[in-house]
Scaffold this motif. Sequence first.
Motif, PDB file in Angstrom:
ATOM      1  N   ALA A  94       0.837  -1.205   0.000  1.00 51.26           N
ATOM      2  CA  ALA A  94       0.000   0.000   0.000  1.00 51.26           C
ATOM      3  C   ALA A  94       0.876   1.261   0.000  1.00 51.26           C
ATOM      4  CB  ALA A  94      -0.926  -0.010   1.211  1.00 51.26           C
ATOM      5  N   ASP A  95       1.945   1.265   0.785  1.00 50.25           N
ATOM      6  CA  ASP A  95       2.847   2.427   0.809  1.00 50.25           C
ATOM      7  C   ASP A  95       3.451   2.670  -0.567  1.00 50.25           C
ATOM      8  OD1 ASP A  95       2.439   3.025   3.472  1.00 50.25           O
ATOM      9  OD2 ASP A  95       4.256   2.008   4.184  1.00 50.25           O
ATOM     10  N   LYS A  96       3.853   1.597  -1.216  1.00 50.41           N
ATOM     11  CA  LYS A  96       4.443   1.733  -2.548  1.00 50.41           C
ATOM     12  C   LYS A  96       3.398   2.247  -3.536  1.00 50.41           C
ATOM     13  CE  LYS A  96       7.121  -0.830  -5.921  1.00 50.41           C
ATOM     14  NZ  LYS A  96       7.704  -2.084  -6.330  1.00 50.41           N
ATOM     15  N   HIS A  97       2.183   1.728  -3.443  1.00 47.29           N
ATOM     16  CA  HIS A  97       1.114   2.162  -4.340  1.00 47.29           C
ATOM     17  C   HIS A  97       0.775   3.644  -4.104  1.00 47.29           C
ATOM     18  CE1 HIS A  97      -2.263   1.636  -7.004  1.00 47.29           C
ATOM     19  NE2 HIS A  97      -3.105   2.100  -6.085  1.00 47.29           N
ATOM     20  N   ILE A  98       0.713   4.048  -2.832  1.00 51.27           N
ATOM     21  CA  ILE A  98       0.434   5.456  -2.505  1.00 51.27           C
ATOM     22  C   ILE A  98       1.533   6.355  -3.040  1.00 51.27           C
ATOM     23  CG2 ILE A  98       0.293   7.103  -0.587  1.00 51.27           C
ATOM     24  CD1 ILE A  98      -1.239   4.880   0.951  1.00 51.27           C
ATOM     25  N   ALA A  99       2.774   5.912  -2.883  1.00 47.59           N
ATOM     26  CA  ALA A  99       3.897   6.716  -3.401  1.00 47.59           C
ATOM     27  C   ALA A  99       3.796   6.861  -4.911  1.00 47.59           C
ATOM     28  CB  ALA A  99       5.222   6.068  -3.010  1.00 47.59           C
ATOM     29  N   ASP A 100       3.433   5.791  -5.603  1.00 44.22           N
ATOM     30  CA  ASP A 100       3.259   5.870  -7.062  1.00 44.22           C
ATOM     31  C   ASP A 100       2.136   6.833  -7.435  1.00 44.22           C
ATOM     32  OD1 ASP A 100       5.290   4.040  -7.486  1.00 44.22           O
ATOM     33  OD2 ASP A 100       3.940   2.320  -7.760  1.00 44.22           O
ATOM     34  N   LEU A 101       1.036   6.786  -6.681  1.00 46.53           N
ATOM     35  CA  LEU A 101      -0.075   7.689  -6.953  1.00 46.53           C
ATOM     36  C   LEU A 101       0.322   9.147  -6.704  1.00 46.53           C
ATOM     37  CD1 LEU A 101      -3.090   5.693  -5.443  1.00 46.53           C
ATOM     38  CD2 LEU A 101      -2.599   6.092  -7.868  1.00 46.53           C
ATOM     39  N   GLU A 102       1.106   9.391  -5.642  1.00 45.58           N
ATOM     40  CA  GLU A 102       1.558  10.756  -5.357  1.00 45.58           C
ATOM     41  C   GLU A 102       2.437  11.276  -6.492  1.00 45.58           C
ATOM     42  OE1 GLU A 102       3.375  10.181  -1.522  1.00 45.58           O
ATOM     43  OE2 GLU A 102       1.553  10.740  -0.449  1.00 45.58           O
ATOM     44  N   VAL A 103       3.298  10.418  -7.006  1.00 41.29           N
ATOM     45  CA  VAL A 103       4.157  10.825  -8.130  1.00 41.29           C
ATOM     46  C   VAL A 103       3.294  11.168  -9.333  1.00 41.29           C
ATOM     47  CG1 VAL A 103       5.868   9.953  -9.790  1.00 41.29           C
ATOM     48  CG2 VAL A 103       6.196   9.546  -7.342  1.00 41.29           C
ATOM     49  N   ARG A 104       2.293  10.375  -9.612  1.00 38.42           N
ATOM     50  CA  ARG A 104       1.391  10.639 -10.750  1.00 38.42           C
ATOM     51  C   ARG A 104       0.696  11.986 -10.578  1.00 38.42           C
ATOM     52  NH1 ARG A 104      -2.217   5.354 -11.915  1.00 38.42           N
ATOM     53  NH2 ARG A 104      -0.623   4.005 -12.792  1.00 38.42           N
ATOM     54  N   LEU A 105       0.219  12.257  -9.349  1.00 42.23           N
ATOM     55  CA  LEU A 105      -0.471  13.527  -9.096  1.00 42.23           C
ATOM     56  C   LEU A 105       0.483  14.702  -9.320  1.00 42.23           C
ATOM     57  CD1 LEU A 105      -2.651  12.781  -5.922  1.00 42.23           C
ATOM     58  CD2 LEU A 105      -3.460  13.398  -8.218  1.00 42.23           C
ATOM     59  N   LEU A 106       1.684  14.583  -8.814  1.00 44.98           N
ATOM     60  CA  LEU A 106       2.669  15.660  -8.993  1.00 44.98           C
ATOM     61  C   LEU A 106       2.974  15.865 -10.472  1.00 44.98           C
ATOM     62  CD1 LEU A 106       5.132  14.989  -6.047  1.00 44.98           C
ATOM     63  CD2 LEU A 106       3.600  16.935  -6.316  1.00 44.98           C
ATOM     64  N   GLU A 107       3.135  14.771 -11.213  1.00 47.19           N
ATOM     65  CA  GLU A 107       3.425  14.882 -12.638  1.00 47.19           C
ATOM     66  C   GLU A 107       2.239  15.511 -13.383  1.00 47.19           C
ATOM     67  OE1 GLU A 107       4.392  10.865 -13.786  1.00 47.19           O
ATOM     68  OE2 GLU A 107       6.464  11.064 -13.109  1.00 47.19           O
ATOM     69  N   ARG A 108       1.026  15.148 -12.977  1.00 47.87           N
ATOM     70  CA  ARG A 108      -0.158  15.686 -13.606  1.00 47.87           C
ATOM     71  C   ARG A 108      -0.298  17.197 -13.321  1.00 47.87           C
ATOM     72  NH1 ARG A 108      -5.976  14.394 -11.530  1.00 47.87           N
ATOM     73  NH2 ARG A 108      -5.390  16.189 -10.346  1.00 47.87           N
ATOM     74  N   ASP A 109       0.002  17.588 -12.057  1.00 49.51           N
ATOM     75  CA  ASP A 109      -0.091  18.987 -11.695  1.00 49.51           C
ATOM     76  C   ASP A 109       0.953  19.833 -12.424  1.00 49.51           C
ATOM     77  OD1 ASP A 109      -2.236  18.472 -10.050  1.00 49.51           O
ATOM     78  OD2 ASP A 109      -1.046  18.476  -8.180  1.00 49.51           O
ATOM     79  N   GLN A 110       2.046  19.239 -12.749  1.00 48.82           N
ATOM     80  CA  GLN A 110       3.118  19.996 -13.424  1.00 48.82           C
ATOM     81  C   GLN A 110       2.857  20.150 -14.913  1.00 48.82           C
ATOM     82  OE1 GLN A 110       6.783  18.000 -12.487  1.00 48.82           O
ATOM     83  NE2 GLN A 110       6.852  18.843 -10.412  1.00 48.82           N
ATOM     84  N   THR A 111       1.978  19.404 -15.459  1.00 50.35           N
ATOM     85  CA  THR A 111       1.700  19.549 -16.888  1.00 50.35           C
ATOM     86  C   THR A 111       0.582  20.483 -17.195  1.00 50.35           C
ATOM     87  OG1 THR A 111       0.258  17.598 -16.859  1.00 50.35           O
ATOM     88  CG2 THR A 111       2.527  17.337 -17.615  1.00 50.35           C
TER      89      THR A 111
END
Length: 98
Positions: A81-98
């Motif tokens: 779950a921690d790994k999945h949450i970290a992946d989701l956080e990275v996706r959100l950050l990447e999405r916000d930057q675009t």
Amino acid sequence: MRALNAETEPTRTQKEVFAHRQRIGELMGQLRDFDLMVPGESVQHLSTENTTLKHRVRQLAQEHRKLQERLEGARSNLRFADKHIADLEVRLLERDQT
């Protein structure tokens, strides 16, 4: 000489028998004392209690093993779950930057 040996041998044997009888009497007394301290019923109760406690220890050991396995599974799920949450956080950050 043989006559003297023949007379001393029964005397020696009598003394030895008497000593053995005294020792047997002492040991019987110790047994009676022990029976007073721990009556036969108590010995049976202690034996039963000991068997019950051994059974309980086995049960607790089994429960401990099961709980250890569950804990290992929960820790594995948490890491996933921690790994999945970290992946989701990275996706959100990447999405916000675009």
